[in-house]
Write a protein that holds these residues in place. Sequence first.
Motif, PDB file in Angstrom:
ATOM      1  N   VAL A  91       6.144 -12.668  -0.391  1.00 19.94           N
ATOM      2  CA  VAL A  91       5.682 -11.297  -0.893  1.00 19.94           C
ATOM      3  C   VAL A  91       6.339 -10.995  -1.893  1.00 19.94           C
ATOM      4  CG1 VAL A  91       5.871  -8.774  -0.212  1.00 19.94           C
ATOM      5  CG2 VAL A  91       5.665 -10.493   1.732  1.00 19.94           C
ATOM      6  N   GLU A  92       5.658 -10.745  -3.033  1.00 19.99           N
ATOM      7  CA  GLU A  92       5.953 -10.648  -4.714  1.00 19.99           C
ATOM      8  C   GLU A  92       6.727  -9.231  -4.782  1.00 19.99           C
ATOM      9  OE1 GLU A  92       2.807 -11.042  -7.160  1.00 19.99           O
ATOM     10  OE2 GLU A  92       2.633 -13.028  -6.908  1.00 19.99           O
ATOM     11  N   ALA A  93       7.649  -9.254  -5.734  1.00 22.95           N
ATOM     12  CA  ALA A  93       8.272  -7.978  -6.058  1.00 22.95           C
ATOM     13  C   ALA A  93       7.304  -6.754  -6.277  1.00 22.95           C
ATOM     14  CB  ALA A  93       9.175  -8.215  -7.326  1.00 22.95           C
ATOM     15  N   GLY A  94       7.836  -5.630  -5.761  1.00 28.33           N
ATOM     16  CA  GLY A  94       7.055  -4.390  -6.017  1.00 28.33           C
ATOM     17  C   GLY A  94       6.178  -4.216  -4.749  1.00 28.33           C
ATOM     18  N   HIS A  95       6.104  -5.149  -3.837  1.00 25.49           N
ATOM     19  CA  HIS A  95       4.928  -5.254  -2.838  1.00 25.49           C
ATOM     20  C   HIS A  95       5.416  -5.029  -1.327  1.00 25.49           C
ATOM     21  CE1 HIS A  95       2.737  -6.284  -6.450  1.00 25.49           C
ATOM     22  NE2 HIS A  95       1.596  -6.369  -5.799  1.00 25.49           N
ATOM     23  N   ARG A  96       4.938  -4.879  -0.470  1.00 24.46           N
ATOM     24  CA  ARG A  96       4.972  -5.179   0.844  1.00 24.46           C
ATOM     25  C   ARG A  96       4.084  -5.759   1.348  1.00 24.46           C
ATOM     26  NH1 ARG A  96       9.147  -2.330   3.918  1.00 24.46           N
ATOM     27  NH2 ARG A  96      11.059  -1.801   2.142  1.00 24.46           N
ATOM     28  N   GLY A  97       4.613  -6.614   2.354  1.00 20.10           N
ATOM     29  CA  GLY A  97       3.266  -7.499   3.045  1.00 20.10           C
ATOM     30  C   GLY A  97       3.051  -6.719   4.611  1.00 20.10           C
ATOM     31  N   VAL A  98       1.537  -6.813   4.586  1.00 17.73           N
ATOM     32  CA  VAL A  98       0.975  -6.154   5.856  1.00 17.73           C
ATOM     33  C   VAL A  98       0.631  -7.347   6.717  1.00 17.73           C
ATOM     34  CG1 VAL A  98      -0.837  -4.936   6.918  1.00 17.73           C
ATOM     35  CG2 VAL A  98       0.412  -4.177   4.217  1.00 17.73           C
ATOM     36  N   LEU A  99       1.146  -7.490   7.808  1.00 16.96           N
ATOM     37  CA  LEU A  99       0.741  -8.555   8.657  1.00 16.96           C
ATOM     38  C   LEU A  99      -0.361  -8.115   9.657  1.00 16.96           C
ATOM     39  CD1 LEU A  99       2.142 -11.210   9.733  1.00 16.96           C
ATOM     40  CD2 LEU A  99       3.113 -10.089  11.696  1.00 16.96           C
ATOM     41  N   VAL A 134      -0.988 -12.302   5.822  1.00 15.59           N
ATOM     42  CA  VAL A 134      -0.083 -11.432   4.981  1.00 15.59           C
ATOM     43  C   VAL A 134      -1.083 -10.865   3.781  1.00 15.59           C
ATOM     44  CG1 VAL A 134       1.956 -10.771   3.795  1.00 15.59           C
ATOM     45  CG2 VAL A 134       1.919 -12.293   5.870  1.00 15.59           C
ATOM     46  N   ILE A 135      -1.083  -9.529   3.885  1.00 15.93           N
ATOM     47  CA  ILE A 135      -1.953  -8.685   2.976  1.00 15.93           C
ATOM     48  C   ILE A 135      -0.879  -8.051   1.908  1.00 15.93           C
ATOM     49  CG2 ILE A 135      -3.769  -7.051   2.391  1.00 15.93           C
ATOM     50  CD1 ILE A 135      -4.744  -9.569   3.860  1.00 15.93           C
ATOM     51  N   PRO A 136      -0.903  -8.262   0.591  1.00 12.29           N
ATOM     52  CA  PRO A 136       0.142  -7.595  -0.394  1.00 12.29           C
ATOM     53  C   PRO A 136      -0.262  -6.225  -0.484  1.00 12.29           C
ATOM     54  CG  PRO A 136      -1.184  -9.143  -1.617  1.00 12.29           C
ATOM     55  CD  PRO A 136      -1.443  -9.469  -0.061  1.00 12.29           C
ATOM     56  N   MET A 137       0.653  -5.064  -0.412  1.00 13.21           N
ATOM     57  CA  MET A 137       0.212  -3.725  -0.754  1.00 13.21           C
ATOM     58  C   MET A 137       1.315  -3.254  -1.919  1.00 13.21           C
ATOM     59  SD  MET A 137      -2.226  -2.445   0.698  1.00 13.21           S
ATOM     60  CE  MET A 137      -2.118  -0.683   0.895  1.00 13.21           C
ATOM     61  N   GLU A 138       0.900  -2.956  -3.048  1.00 18.20           N
ATOM     62  CA  GLU A 138       1.797  -2.611  -3.908  1.00 18.20           C
ATOM     63  C   GLU A 138       2.485  -1.193  -3.827  1.00 18.20           C
ATOM     64  OE1 GLU A 138       1.961  -2.114  -8.863  1.00 18.20           O
ATOM     65  OE2 GLU A 138      -0.068  -2.294  -7.877  1.00 18.20           O
ATOM     66  N   VAL A 139       3.899  -1.166  -3.648  1.00 19.93           N
ATOM     67  CA  VAL A 139       4.328  -0.077  -3.636  1.00 19.93           C
ATOM     68  C   VAL A 139       5.331   0.683  -4.702  1.00 19.93           C
ATOM     69  CG1 VAL A 139       4.858  -0.573  -1.112  1.00 19.93           C
ATOM     70  CG2 VAL A 139       6.675  -1.332  -2.706  1.00 19.93           C
ATOM     71  N   ARG A 140       5.039  -0.051  -6.046  1.00 24.55           N
ATOM     72  CA  ARG A 140       5.603   0.323  -7.340  1.00 24.55           C
ATOM     73  C   ARG A 140       5.075   1.939  -7.601  1.00 24.55           C
ATOM     74  NH1 ARG A 140       5.405  -5.140 -10.469  1.00 24.55           N
ATOM     75  NH2 ARG A 140       3.473  -5.077  -9.641  1.00 24.55           N
ATOM     76  N   THR A 141       5.370   2.433  -8.558  1.00 25.56           N
ATOM     77  CA  THR A 141       5.028   3.872  -9.106  1.00 25.56           C
ATOM     78  C   THR A 141       3.682   3.551  -9.800  1.00 25.56           C
ATOM     79  OG1 THR A 141       7.051   4.573  -9.377  1.00 25.56           O
ATOM     80  CG2 THR A 141       5.394   5.640 -10.741  1.00 25.56           C
ATOM     81  N   GLN A 142       2.480   4.134  -9.600  1.00 30.28           N
ATOM     82  CA  GLN A 142       1.440   4.222 -10.306  1.00 30.28           C
ATOM     83  C   GLN A 142       1.106   5.606 -10.551  1.00 30.28           C
ATOM     84  OE1 GLN A 142      -1.529   1.550  -7.910  1.00 30.28           O
ATOM     85  NE2 GLN A 142      -0.167   1.709  -6.150  1.00 30.28           N
TER      86      GLN A 142
END
Length: 290
Positions: free
Chosen positions: A30-38, A64-72
Amino acid sequence: MPRTLMRVVIPAVIGVIVLSVVLVSSVKIVEAGHRGVLVQFGAVDTTKSLPEGIHFVTPFRDNVIPMEVRTQITTENVASASKDLQDVTTQVALNYHISPNSAQIVYQQLGFDYSNRVINPAIQESVKQVTARFNAEELITQRETVKTEIEAQIKQRLAAYNVVVETISITEFSFSEQFVRAVEAKVEAEQRALQAQNDLVRIQIEAEQAEATAIGQQHANIARAEGQRQANILEAQGEAEAIRIIDEQLRNNPNYLEWLKTQKWDGKLPLVLGEGGTPFIQIPTEEEEP
């Protein structure tokens, strides 16, 4: 290669390949600024989301699906109407992010296109509701209040979808050309009225200053005249006093009679001849004094 060796090598190679595939399938990053959806066989695990880093999952079952949680940021133009039915175009810039602990819920309910599904409609509806409660002029003069109410509306709407609002900026309020001309005319009229009022106050102050100057000059003239009169009186009194003192001193002086005789003399010497022919000056006696 002997057949016996091939029977050993080939299964070993196949095993290594299978093991490699299994290992690769079981390791997720899971990359930085993301959360992994299982996602397990297409079903979203709504109990948790995976944080940044390396995770081991069940191969061929878990994805695992990555979801960005950084400011947009999103910018939306909203056409609405004010309370006095003036057309208003509002540009709103919204900074937001999805709740990291609810990334799996957002993915399950909205997918990746959650911005178009909930965020933009929330901005549109909130701006229209708030601007309808203010006159066009109030939208300008009470800009901060309008912004606060719009922000509260958007936060309330998006909180239900696990979207966190960070900041809202109203970058522009645009009105019809007719309304803009009317506002400009009103401002010009108010400025002219204020200028006329200022001129009236200035004229009044100048008149009061001129009156005060005239009164002050008049008082000064009176004071100078009074001072001159008092000076003349004092001068006359001084001269009279001086004369009195001189007269008193002369009267008490034994030479006073001689002084009076000199005051009576007109400067001519009378010539009187006696028996011996000697001239003499005849001095008047006290009985001859006037």
